[in-house]
Design a protein around this motif. Structure first.
Motif, PDB file in Angstrom:
ATOM      1  N   ARG A 247       0.812  -1.218   0.000  1.00  0.00           N
ATOM      2  CA  ARG A 247       0.000   0.000   0.000  1.00  0.00           C
ATOM      3  C   ARG A 247       0.850   1.275   0.000  1.00  0.00           C
ATOM      4  NH1 ARG A 247      -5.667   0.522   1.034  1.00  0.00           N
ATOM      5  NH2 ARG A 247      -6.149   2.743   1.029  1.00  0.00           N
ATOM      6  N   GLY A 248       2.037   1.197   0.537  1.00  0.00           N
ATOM      7  CA  GLY A 248       2.878   2.385   0.650  1.00  0.00           C
ATOM      8  C   GLY A 248       2.694   3.055   1.997  1.00  0.00           C
TER       9      GLY A 248
ATOM     10  N   THR B 269       3.751  18.889 -12.736  1.00  0.00           N
ATOM     11  CA  THR B 269       3.323  17.769 -13.577  1.00  0.00           C
ATOM     12  C   THR B 269       4.445  17.268 -14.474  1.00  0.00           C
ATOM     13  OG1 THR B 269       2.409  19.376 -15.147  1.00  0.00           O
ATOM     14  CG2 THR B 269       0.883  18.385 -13.573  1.00  0.00           C
ATOM     15  N   GLY B 270       5.648  17.826 -14.304  1.00  0.00           N
ATOM     16  CA  GLY B 270       6.789  17.330 -15.057  1.00  0.00           C
ATOM     17  C   GLY B 270       6.969  18.003 -16.394  1.00  0.00           C
ATOM     18  N   LYS B 271       7.538  17.281 -17.330  1.00  0.00           N
ATOM     19  CA  LYS B 271       8.026  17.864 -18.580  1.00  0.00           C
ATOM     20  C   LYS B 271       6.932  18.381 -19.499  1.00  0.00           C
ATOM     21  CE  LYS B 271       8.356  13.378 -20.921  1.00  0.00           C
ATOM     22  NZ  LYS B 271       7.726  12.639 -19.795  1.00  0.00           N
ATOM     23  N   THR B 272       5.693  17.932 -19.320  1.00  0.00           N
ATOM     24  CA  THR B 272       4.616  18.381 -20.203  1.00  0.00           C
ATOM     25  C   THR B 272       3.827  19.554 -19.629  1.00  0.00           C
ATOM     26  OG1 THR B 272       3.074  16.777 -19.243  1.00  0.00           O
ATOM     27  CG2 THR B 272       4.355  16.063 -21.168  1.00  0.00           C
ATOM     28  N   GLY B 273       4.136  19.969 -18.422  1.00  0.00           N
ATOM     29  CA  GLY B 273       3.386  21.046 -17.793  1.00  0.00           C
ATOM     30  C   GLY B 273       3.530  22.369 -18.524  1.00  0.00           C
ATOM     31  N   ASP B 274       2.441  23.118 -18.627  1.00  0.00           N
ATOM     32  CA  ASP B 274       2.399  24.442 -19.256  1.00  0.00           C
ATOM     33  C   ASP B 274       2.801  24.426 -20.730  1.00  0.00           C
ATOM     34  OD1 ASP B 274       1.510  25.523 -16.934  1.00  0.00           O
ATOM     35  OD2 ASP B 274       3.271  26.749 -16.502  1.00  0.00           O
ATOM     36  N   SER B 275       2.666  23.255 -21.383  1.00  0.00           N
ATOM     37  CA  SER B 275       3.072  23.168 -22.797  1.00  0.00           C
ATOM     38  C   SER B 275       1.880  23.205 -23.750  1.00  0.00           C
ATOM     39  CB  SER B 275       3.866  21.877 -23.025  1.00  0.00           C
ATOM     40  OG  SER B 275       3.065  20.732 -22.759  1.00  0.00           O
ATOM     41  N   GLU B 276       0.710  23.573 -23.225  1.00  0.00           N
ATOM     42  CA  GLU B 276      -0.480  23.616 -24.079  1.00  0.00           C
ATOM     43  C   GLU B 276      -0.368  24.741 -25.109  1.00  0.00           C
ATOM     44  OE1 GLU B 276      -1.249  26.254 -20.503  1.00  0.00           O
ATOM     45  OE2 GLU B 276      -0.347  24.279 -20.884  1.00  0.00           O
TER      46      GLU B 276
ATOM     47  N   GLN C  40       8.241  12.495 -10.802  1.00  0.00           N
ATOM     48  CA  GLN C  40       7.255  13.110 -11.680  1.00  0.00           C
ATOM     49  C   GLN C  40       7.168  12.345 -13.003  1.00  0.00           C
ATOM     50  OE1 GLN C  40       8.499  17.152 -12.351  1.00  0.00           O
ATOM     51  NE2 GLN C  40       7.629  17.902 -10.436  1.00  0.00           N
ATOM     52  N   GLY C  41       6.060  12.581 -13.718  1.00  0.00           N
ATOM     53  CA  GLY C  41       5.942  12.086 -15.092  1.00  0.00           C
ATOM     54  C   GLY C  41       6.271  10.619 -15.238  1.00  0.00           C
ATOM     55  N   GLU C  42       7.265  10.324 -16.090  1.00  0.00           N
ATOM     56  CA  GLU C  42       7.638   8.942 -16.385  1.00  0.00           C
ATOM     57  C   GLU C  42       8.402   8.277 -15.248  1.00  0.00           C
ATOM     58  OE1 GLU C  42       8.941   8.157 -20.532  1.00  0.00           O
ATOM     59  OE2 GLU C  42       8.701  10.322 -20.817  1.00  0.00           O
ATOM     60  N   THR C  43       8.777   9.012 -14.223  1.00  0.00           N
ATOM     61  CA  THR C  43       9.420   8.412 -13.049  1.00  0.00           C
ATOM     62  C   THR C  43       8.476   8.399 -11.852  1.00  0.00           C
ATOM     63  OG1 THR C  43      10.370  10.462 -12.133  1.00  0.00           O
ATOM     64  CG2 THR C  43      11.628   9.334 -13.840  1.00  0.00           C
ATOM     65  N   GLY C  44       7.208   8.783 -12.059  1.00  0.00           N
ATOM     66  CA  GLY C  44       6.274   8.947 -10.952  1.00  0.00           C
ATOM     67  C   GLY C  44       5.401   7.731 -10.719  1.00  0.00           C
ATOM     68  N   ARG C  45       4.542   7.859  -9.713  1.00  0.00           N
ATOM     69  CA  ARG C  45       3.622   6.793  -9.318  1.00  0.00           C
ATOM     70  C   ARG C  45       2.208   7.038  -9.822  1.00  0.00           C
ATOM     71  NH1 ARG C  45       4.937   3.980  -4.403  1.00  0.00           N
ATOM     72  NH2 ARG C  45       2.731   4.056  -3.884  1.00  0.00           N
TER      73      ARG C  45
ATOM     74  N   GLY D 170      -0.693  16.434  -2.792  1.00  0.00           N
ATOM     75  CA  GLY D 170       0.449  16.357  -3.692  1.00  0.00           C
ATOM     76  C   GLY D 170       0.939  14.926  -3.828  1.00  0.00           C
ATOM     77  N   ASP D 171       2.254  14.758  -3.960  1.00  0.00           N
ATOM     78  CA  ASP D 171       2.843  13.433  -4.134  1.00  0.00           C
ATOM     79  C   ASP D 171       3.174  12.868  -2.756  1.00  0.00           C
ATOM     80  OD1 ASP D 171       3.940  11.167  -5.145  1.00  0.00           O
ATOM     81  OD2 ASP D 171       5.552  12.138  -6.244  1.00  0.00           O
ATOM     82  N   TRP D 172       2.121  12.580  -1.967  1.00  0.00           N
ATOM     83  CA  TRP D 172       2.318  12.282  -0.552  1.00  0.00           C
ATOM     84  C   TRP D 172       2.969  10.922  -0.307  1.00  0.00           C
ATOM     85  CZ3 TRP D 172      -0.451   8.547   2.390  1.00  0.00           C
ATOM     86  CH2 TRP D 172      -1.497   7.919   1.721  1.00  0.00           C
ATOM     87  N   LYS D 173       2.744   9.963  -1.184  1.00  0.00           N
ATOM     88  CA  LYS D 173       3.376   8.656  -1.009  1.00  0.00           C
ATOM     89  C   LYS D 173       4.897   8.776  -1.140  1.00  0.00           C
ATOM     90  CE  LYS D 173      -0.270   5.744  -0.859  1.00  0.00           C
ATOM     91  NZ  LYS D 173      -0.527   4.716   0.159  1.00  0.00           N
TER      92      LYS D 173
END
Length: 456
Positions: free
Chosen positions: A63-64, A290-297, A320-325, A333-336
């Motif tokens: 569960r973490g 949100t990582g590398k894609t954030g604010d890229s809209e 984050q992103g591809e290294t995240g859960r 946030g990323d509490w785990k």
């Protein structure tokens, strides 16, 4: 824990109670508190923690990490596991109470029991530790409650007889009948203060202390203190990252290069370079939650920088992103990830700051002759803004400008607020004893740091 111990103090003031026979039990958060108190307070004769004890290995593998009060800073790093709560009180009577389907892993609970049983056996009292497993999910079941009652009778009343199972839900009182205050909330009592009030008061006191000590520290001495606390290596100790090109995406008027930065951490950092047709020599490092894609809209902040002919490099900071859960929790946030680092005596800010410094180094030196480097402008949004501010403070010469968006200007000013969300990622344990965000601005160079909000 102190409140719980004070409850035992109160029991000791009662002439009608045999204080040599005090039992302690609780479920979930109460099982956590029971585990703490039974280990620390020798006045607990008999204990039965429920729906908590397992092992950290099994908890993290399944569960973490769980709620904040169940995570002691540096606990795993200094070698304290769940079984130690039982072992610390050996050979006093202890019953581990578990359910088969609990998210506090049942296999870990049995491993906990096995470790405790061995120690109790060495001490000559193997019969004074036991475990009960009852079918069901998280929570004390009727059979569990009966077994706890049996255990308490055995060791507190010297009466070893089964306790009948009761459907205790039928006998529950209305909560208002059980209230001990008029409103049912202690905060309504005169002169009562909340945890937020207490934290704000402590933060104000620490600010006064810092004003005295930090005023006498050189910038480098303060940097050293912050690095030690947050877990950030000296930038001079960080080897240059290696870049791996993994692809290119063509867009109207620009292209996106996909890359991975490899550092000595062993954790790959996926990234993107948003590349206009005719870029300036200077470039941006852009960090978001949100990582590398954030604010890229489309028509977003990154596209606006490209319209000014700046190349923009974004990165997945570790976790984050591809290294995240998965997706961040809106409130926590990323509490785990945070609590896993917390249990290891670390912050997320420290290693993520090293990731930001590695990215800045890559951008500054990419495709430049030896001894030359380009200007690097750093942007950090949200909790990634805290990371950016740490990076700029640790190596101010690396960044020409620093823009921090949607970030408080001071931790001291926000610790008493009940409305803040998503701040957990950027907590550095004990930070306000050493520094606050204005200290980072001072070290980065006030003339180059700008705070903004998304509305602006």
């Amino acid at each position: 824990m102190w409140d719980a111990m004070r409850a035992i103090d109160y029991v000791h003031t009662r002439d009608d109670i045999d204080t040599s026979k005090i039992g302690y039990t609780g479920c979930s958060g109460g099982g956590t508190l029971t585990s703490y108190i039974m280990a620390l307070d020798p006045r607990v004769t008999c204990a039965a923690p429920a729906c908590y004890l397992t092992t950290f290995r099994k908890l993290i593998e399944t569960r973490g990490p769980q709620d904040s009060e169940q995570n002691i800073f540096g606990q795993i790093a200094f070698g304290m596991d769940h079984p130690d709560y039982v072992i610390m009180r050996a050979p006093r009577p202890t019953l581990i109470t578990s359910t088969t389907g609990d998210y506090f892993d049942i296999k870990g609970a049995w491993e906990n029991y096995r470790q405790a049983k061995r120690v109790y056996g060495v001490l000559g009292y193997p019969h004074q530790v036991d475990m009960v497993e009852v079918e069901g999910s998280h929570g004390v079941k009727p059979q569990s409650l009966a077994t706890i009652g049996h255990w308490m009778q055995r060791w507190l009343l010297e009466k070893d007889a089964n306790v009948a199972i009761r459907d205790f839900e039928d006998d529950l009182q209305e909560s208002t009948v059980l209230n001990c205050t008029e409103s049912g909330q202690v905060l309504s009592l005169k002169n009562e203060r909340s945890v937020f009030d207490l934290n704000a008061e402590l933060a104000k006191s620490l600010a006064a202390q810092r004003q005295e000590t930090n005023g006498t520290l050189s910038d480098e001495a303060l940097r050293t203190a912050i690095r030690k606390l947050a877990g950030i290596r000296n930038p001079s100790e960080l080897p240059a990252p290696k870049m791996e090109e993994v692809g290119r995406i063509f867009k109207d008027g620009y292209h996106i290069d996909k890359l991975v930065l490899h550092t000595d951490s062993g954790i790959p950092l996926p990234g993107l370079t948003f590349h206009p047709k005719k870029p300036q020599d200077g470039a941006y490092v852009y960090l978001t939650d949100t990582g590398k894609t954030g604010d890229s809209e489309k028509n977003g902040p990154i596209e606006k920088l490209m319209n000014d002919n700046y190349a923009v490099v974004t990165i997945d900071l570790r976790g984050q992103g591809e290294t995240g859960r998965g997706e961040r929790d809106e409130i926590l946030g990323d509490w785990k990830q945070f609590y896993l680092a917390y249990l290891m005596g670390k912050s997320l800010v420290g290693p993520r700051t090293e990731d930001a410094l590695a990215t800045g180094h890559f951008v500054a030196n990419y495709d430049k002759p030896a001894g030359e480097r380009r200007e690097v402008h750093l942007v950090g949004v949200g909790q990634a803004g805290i990371v950016a501010l740490h990076a700029a403070a640790m190596n101010p010469d690396l960044f020409t400008s620093v823009t921090i968006k949607d970030v408080p200007k001071s931790w001291t000013e926000i610790v008493g607020s009940q409305d803040l969300q998503g701040q957990l990622d950027s907590i550095v344990h004990g930070a306000l004893r050493v520094y606050d965000l204005p200290d980072l601005v001072r070290l980065a160079g006030p003339e180059k740091v700008k705070f903004e909000t998304s509305a602006e």
